[in-house]
Design a protein around this motif. Sequence first.
Motif, PDB file in Angstrom:
ATOM      1  N   LEU A   9       0.861  -1.180   0.000  1.00 23.67           N
ATOM      2  CA  LEU A   9       0.000   0.000   0.000  1.00 23.67           C
ATOM      3  C   LEU A   9       0.899   1.232   0.000  1.00 23.67           C
ATOM      4  N   VAL A  10       0.745   2.080  -1.002  1.00 24.20           N
ATOM      5  CA  VAL A  10       1.637   3.220  -1.188  1.00 24.20           C
ATOM      6  C   VAL A  10       0.881   4.524  -0.987  1.00 24.20           C
ATOM      7  N   ASP A  11       1.387   5.359  -0.099  1.00 23.39           N
ATOM      8  CA  ASP A  11       0.856   6.714   0.038  1.00 23.39           C
ATOM      9  C   ASP A  11       1.180   7.482  -1.239  1.00 23.39           C
ATOM     10  N   ALA A  12       0.408   8.513  -1.547  1.00 23.10           N
ATOM     11  CA  ALA A  12       0.619   9.271  -2.787  1.00 23.10           C
ATOM     12  C   ALA A  12       1.376  10.578  -2.542  1.00 23.10           C
ATOM     13  N   ASP A  13       0.751  11.518  -1.822  1.00 21.14           N
ATOM     14  CA  ASP A  13       1.353  12.835  -1.616  1.00 21.14           C
ATOM     15  C   ASP A  13       2.646  12.729  -0.816  1.00 21.14           C
ATOM     16  N   ASN A  14       3.712  13.259  -1.399  1.00 19.51           N
ATOM     17  CA  ASN A  14       5.048  13.302  -0.786  1.00 19.51           C
ATOM     18  C   ASN A  14       5.686  11.932  -0.596  1.00 19.51           C
ATOM     19  N   THR A  15       5.088  10.909  -1.198  1.00 20.50           N
ATOM     20  CA  THR A  15       5.718   9.595  -1.282  1.00 20.50           C
ATOM     21  C   THR A  15       5.974   9.254  -2.746  1.00 20.50           C
ATOM     22  N   LEU A  16       4.947   9.454  -3.587  1.00 16.76           N
ATOM     23  CA  LEU A  16       5.115   9.272  -5.025  1.00 16.76           C
ATOM     24  C   LEU A  16       5.485  10.581  -5.716  1.00 16.76           C
ATOM     25  N   TRP A  17       4.869  11.669  -5.287  1.00 13.56           N
ATOM     26  CA  TRP A  17       5.153  12.952  -5.925  1.00 13.56           C
ATOM     27  C   TRP A  17       5.296  14.073  -4.905  1.00 13.56           C
ATOM     28  N   ASP A  18       5.888  15.184  -5.357  1.00 10.22           N
ATOM     29  CA  ASP A  18       6.301  16.266  -4.460  1.00 10.22           C
ATOM     30  C   ASP A  18       5.171  17.276  -4.231  1.00 10.22           C
ATOM     31  N   THR A  19       4.189  16.870  -3.461  1.00  5.85           N
ATOM     32  CA  THR A  19       3.082  17.766  -3.116  1.00  5.85           C
ATOM     33  C   THR A  19       3.573  18.935  -2.276  1.00  5.85           C
ATOM     34  N   ASP A  20       4.595  18.696  -1.460  1.00  3.82           N
ATOM     35  CA  ASP A  20       5.131  19.744  -0.601  1.00  3.82           C
ATOM     36  C   ASP A  20       5.578  20.956  -1.408  1.00  3.82           C
ATOM     37  N   ALA A  21       6.214  20.726  -2.561  1.00  6.59           N
ATOM     38  CA  ALA A  21       6.690  21.836  -3.388  1.00  6.59           C
ATOM     39  C   ALA A  21       5.527  22.667  -3.913  1.00  6.59           C
ATOM     40  N   GLU A  25       4.940  26.771  -2.838  1.00  2.76           N
ATOM     41  CA  GLU A  25       4.767  27.918  -3.729  1.00  2.76           C
ATOM     42  C   GLU A  25       3.414  28.589  -3.515  1.00  2.76           C
ATOM     43  N   ALA A  26       2.369  27.789  -3.292  1.00  7.68           N
ATOM     44  CA  ALA A  26       1.032  28.351  -3.080  1.00  7.68           C
ATOM     45  C   ALA A  26       0.966  29.132  -1.774  1.00  7.68           C
ATOM     46  N   GLN A  27       1.575  28.612  -0.722  1.00  6.93           N
ATOM     47  CA  GLN A  27       1.546  29.306   0.574  1.00  6.93           C
ATOM     48  C   GLN A  27       2.357  30.591   0.549  1.00  6.93           C
ATOM     49  N   LEU A  28       3.479  30.573  -0.135  1.00  3.65           N
ATOM     50  CA  LEU A  28       4.277  31.803  -0.251  1.00  3.65           C
ATOM     51  C   LEU A  28       3.532  32.852  -1.072  1.00  3.65           C
ATOM     52  N   LEU A  29       2.746  32.403  -2.053  1.00  2.00           N
ATOM     53  CA  LEU A  29       1.914  33.336  -2.825  1.00  2.00           C
ATOM     54  C   LEU A  29       0.881  33.986  -1.916  1.00  2.00           C
ATOM     55  N   VAL A  30       0.243  33.198  -1.060  1.00  2.00           N
ATOM     56  CA  VAL A  30      -0.738  33.728  -0.113  1.00  2.00           C
ATOM     57  C   VAL A  30      -0.101  34.786   0.787  1.00  2.00           C
ATOM     58  N   LEU A  31       1.060  34.467   1.325  1.00  2.00           N
ATOM     59  CA  LEU A  31       1.740  35.411   2.208  1.00  2.00           C
ATOM     60  C   LEU A  31       2.045  36.714   1.479  1.00  2.00           C
ATOM     61  N   ALA A  32       2.551  36.630   0.264  1.00  2.00           N
ATOM     62  CA  ALA A  32       2.890  37.831  -0.496  1.00  2.00           C
ATOM     63  C   ALA A  32       1.649  38.676  -0.785  1.00  2.00           C
ATOM     64  N   ARG A  33       0.557  38.022  -1.121  1.00  3.06           N
ATOM     65  CA  ARG A  33      -0.683  38.751  -1.411  1.00  3.06           C
ATOM     66  C   ARG A  33      -1.202  39.462  -0.175  1.00  3.06           C
ATOM     67  N   ILE A  34      -1.138  38.806   0.973  1.00  4.38           N
ATOM     68  CA  ILE A  34      -1.620  39.422   2.212  1.00  4.38           C
ATOM     69  C   ILE A  34      -0.720  40.592   2.605  1.00  4.38           C
ATOM     70  N   PRO A 218      10.905   9.527   4.434  1.00  5.68           N
ATOM     71  CA  PRO A 218      10.665  10.798   5.123  1.00  5.68           C
ATOM     72  C   PRO A 218      10.433  11.963   4.162  1.00  5.68           C
ATOM     73  N   SER A 219       9.417  12.743   4.459  1.00  4.79           N
ATOM     74  CA  SER A 219       9.131  13.954   3.698  1.00  4.79           C
ATOM     75  C   SER A 219      10.051  15.082   4.144  1.00  4.79           C
ATOM     76  N   ARG A 220      10.297  16.024   3.237  1.00  4.36           N
ATOM     77  CA  ARG A 220      11.084  17.203   3.618  1.00  4.36           C
ATOM     78  C   ARG A 220      10.327  18.056   4.639  1.00  4.36           C
ATOM     79  N   PHE A 221       9.001  17.972   4.601  1.00  2.00           N
ATOM     80  CA  PHE A 221       8.182  18.728   5.539  1.00  2.00           C
ATOM     81  C   PHE A 221       7.723  17.808   6.651  1.00  2.00           C
ATOM     82  N   GLU A 222       8.113  18.129   7.868  1.00  4.10           N
ATOM     83  CA  GLU A 222       7.722  17.338   9.026  1.00  4.10           C
ATOM     84  C   GLU A 222       6.858  18.184   9.949  1.00  4.10           C
ATOM     85  N   PRO A 223       5.558  17.895  10.045  1.00  4.77           N
ATOM     86  CA  PRO A 223       4.669  18.694  10.898  1.00  4.77           C
ATOM     87  C   PRO A 223       5.136  18.717  12.345  1.00  4.77           C
TER      88      PRO A 223
END
Length: 260
Positions: A9-21, A25-34, A218-223
């Motif tokens: 059983l394989v996780d998808a986000d941040n195991t198969l593909w780089d959802t973190d990236a 970019e989306a979160q930094l866009l939010v910060l810049a807009r605010i 391990p993901s690059r992003f660790e909550p």
Amino acid sequence: MSHELTVVLVDADNTLWDTDAVFREAQLLVLARIEVAMGRTCATADRLAFIRSYDQALAQNHHLHLRYPAQLLVRSVEAGLAGIAPEVAARDIVAGRTLTSGPLVPADVEAIVSDYMQALTCTPRLLSGVDEGIRAAKDAGLRLFVMTEGRIKKQKHILELHGLLGSFEGVWEMTKERSQFDRIVGRFAGSRVVVIGDQPDRDIVPAKAAGCLTVLVPSRFEPSWQTASDRSVVDHVATDFLDAVRWCIDTDFTKASVVS
């Protein structure tokens, strides 16, 4: 070595593909807009860490966890730029309390949320070793399934875009709790079930409790809510997806229990 009795059983986000990236970019866009809307600049050198501190605080306070409404992130970061700490902002915003009387009106919030959601539609790139790992798994006779807490239609679309949909026998949208893994183990009675994922608390701990073998990529992003004890139960920590698959292939499963 035969692996016809091994289900992976394989996780998808941040195991198969780089959802973190994509989220980065989306979160930094939010910060810049605010920042533009408020006429203020984040004083923290690590801008990503700043906005993610509010994102994680919201996830810990909201009943939908990481699926909380995006409007709350905008309001929380607005509060953060006004000097309100993440935990305070998250608690009060989730409770419906207004924390600032700043320049962001509802139309501004909706516009920022719209841009944020659009940014999240970007197709994430495959992570290192995924193509090679899937080929190795199929050559070895491993039975592959995707398990995801994301929307199944979106995950299937990403698999299709990368030409991988046909490599998996199924794609399941599921809440990663022990009860769900118990059901899967029961479904594959007589087989060894291995779980490969990037988050110890969501992928590894409940799967291990259900009797699965587990591999952490391990993901690059660790909550912030991850703990050392969550990670300590894993059977193998892999460098990438190919390494995870090689562990599944090379492990002497005659010494590992078969789920009965």
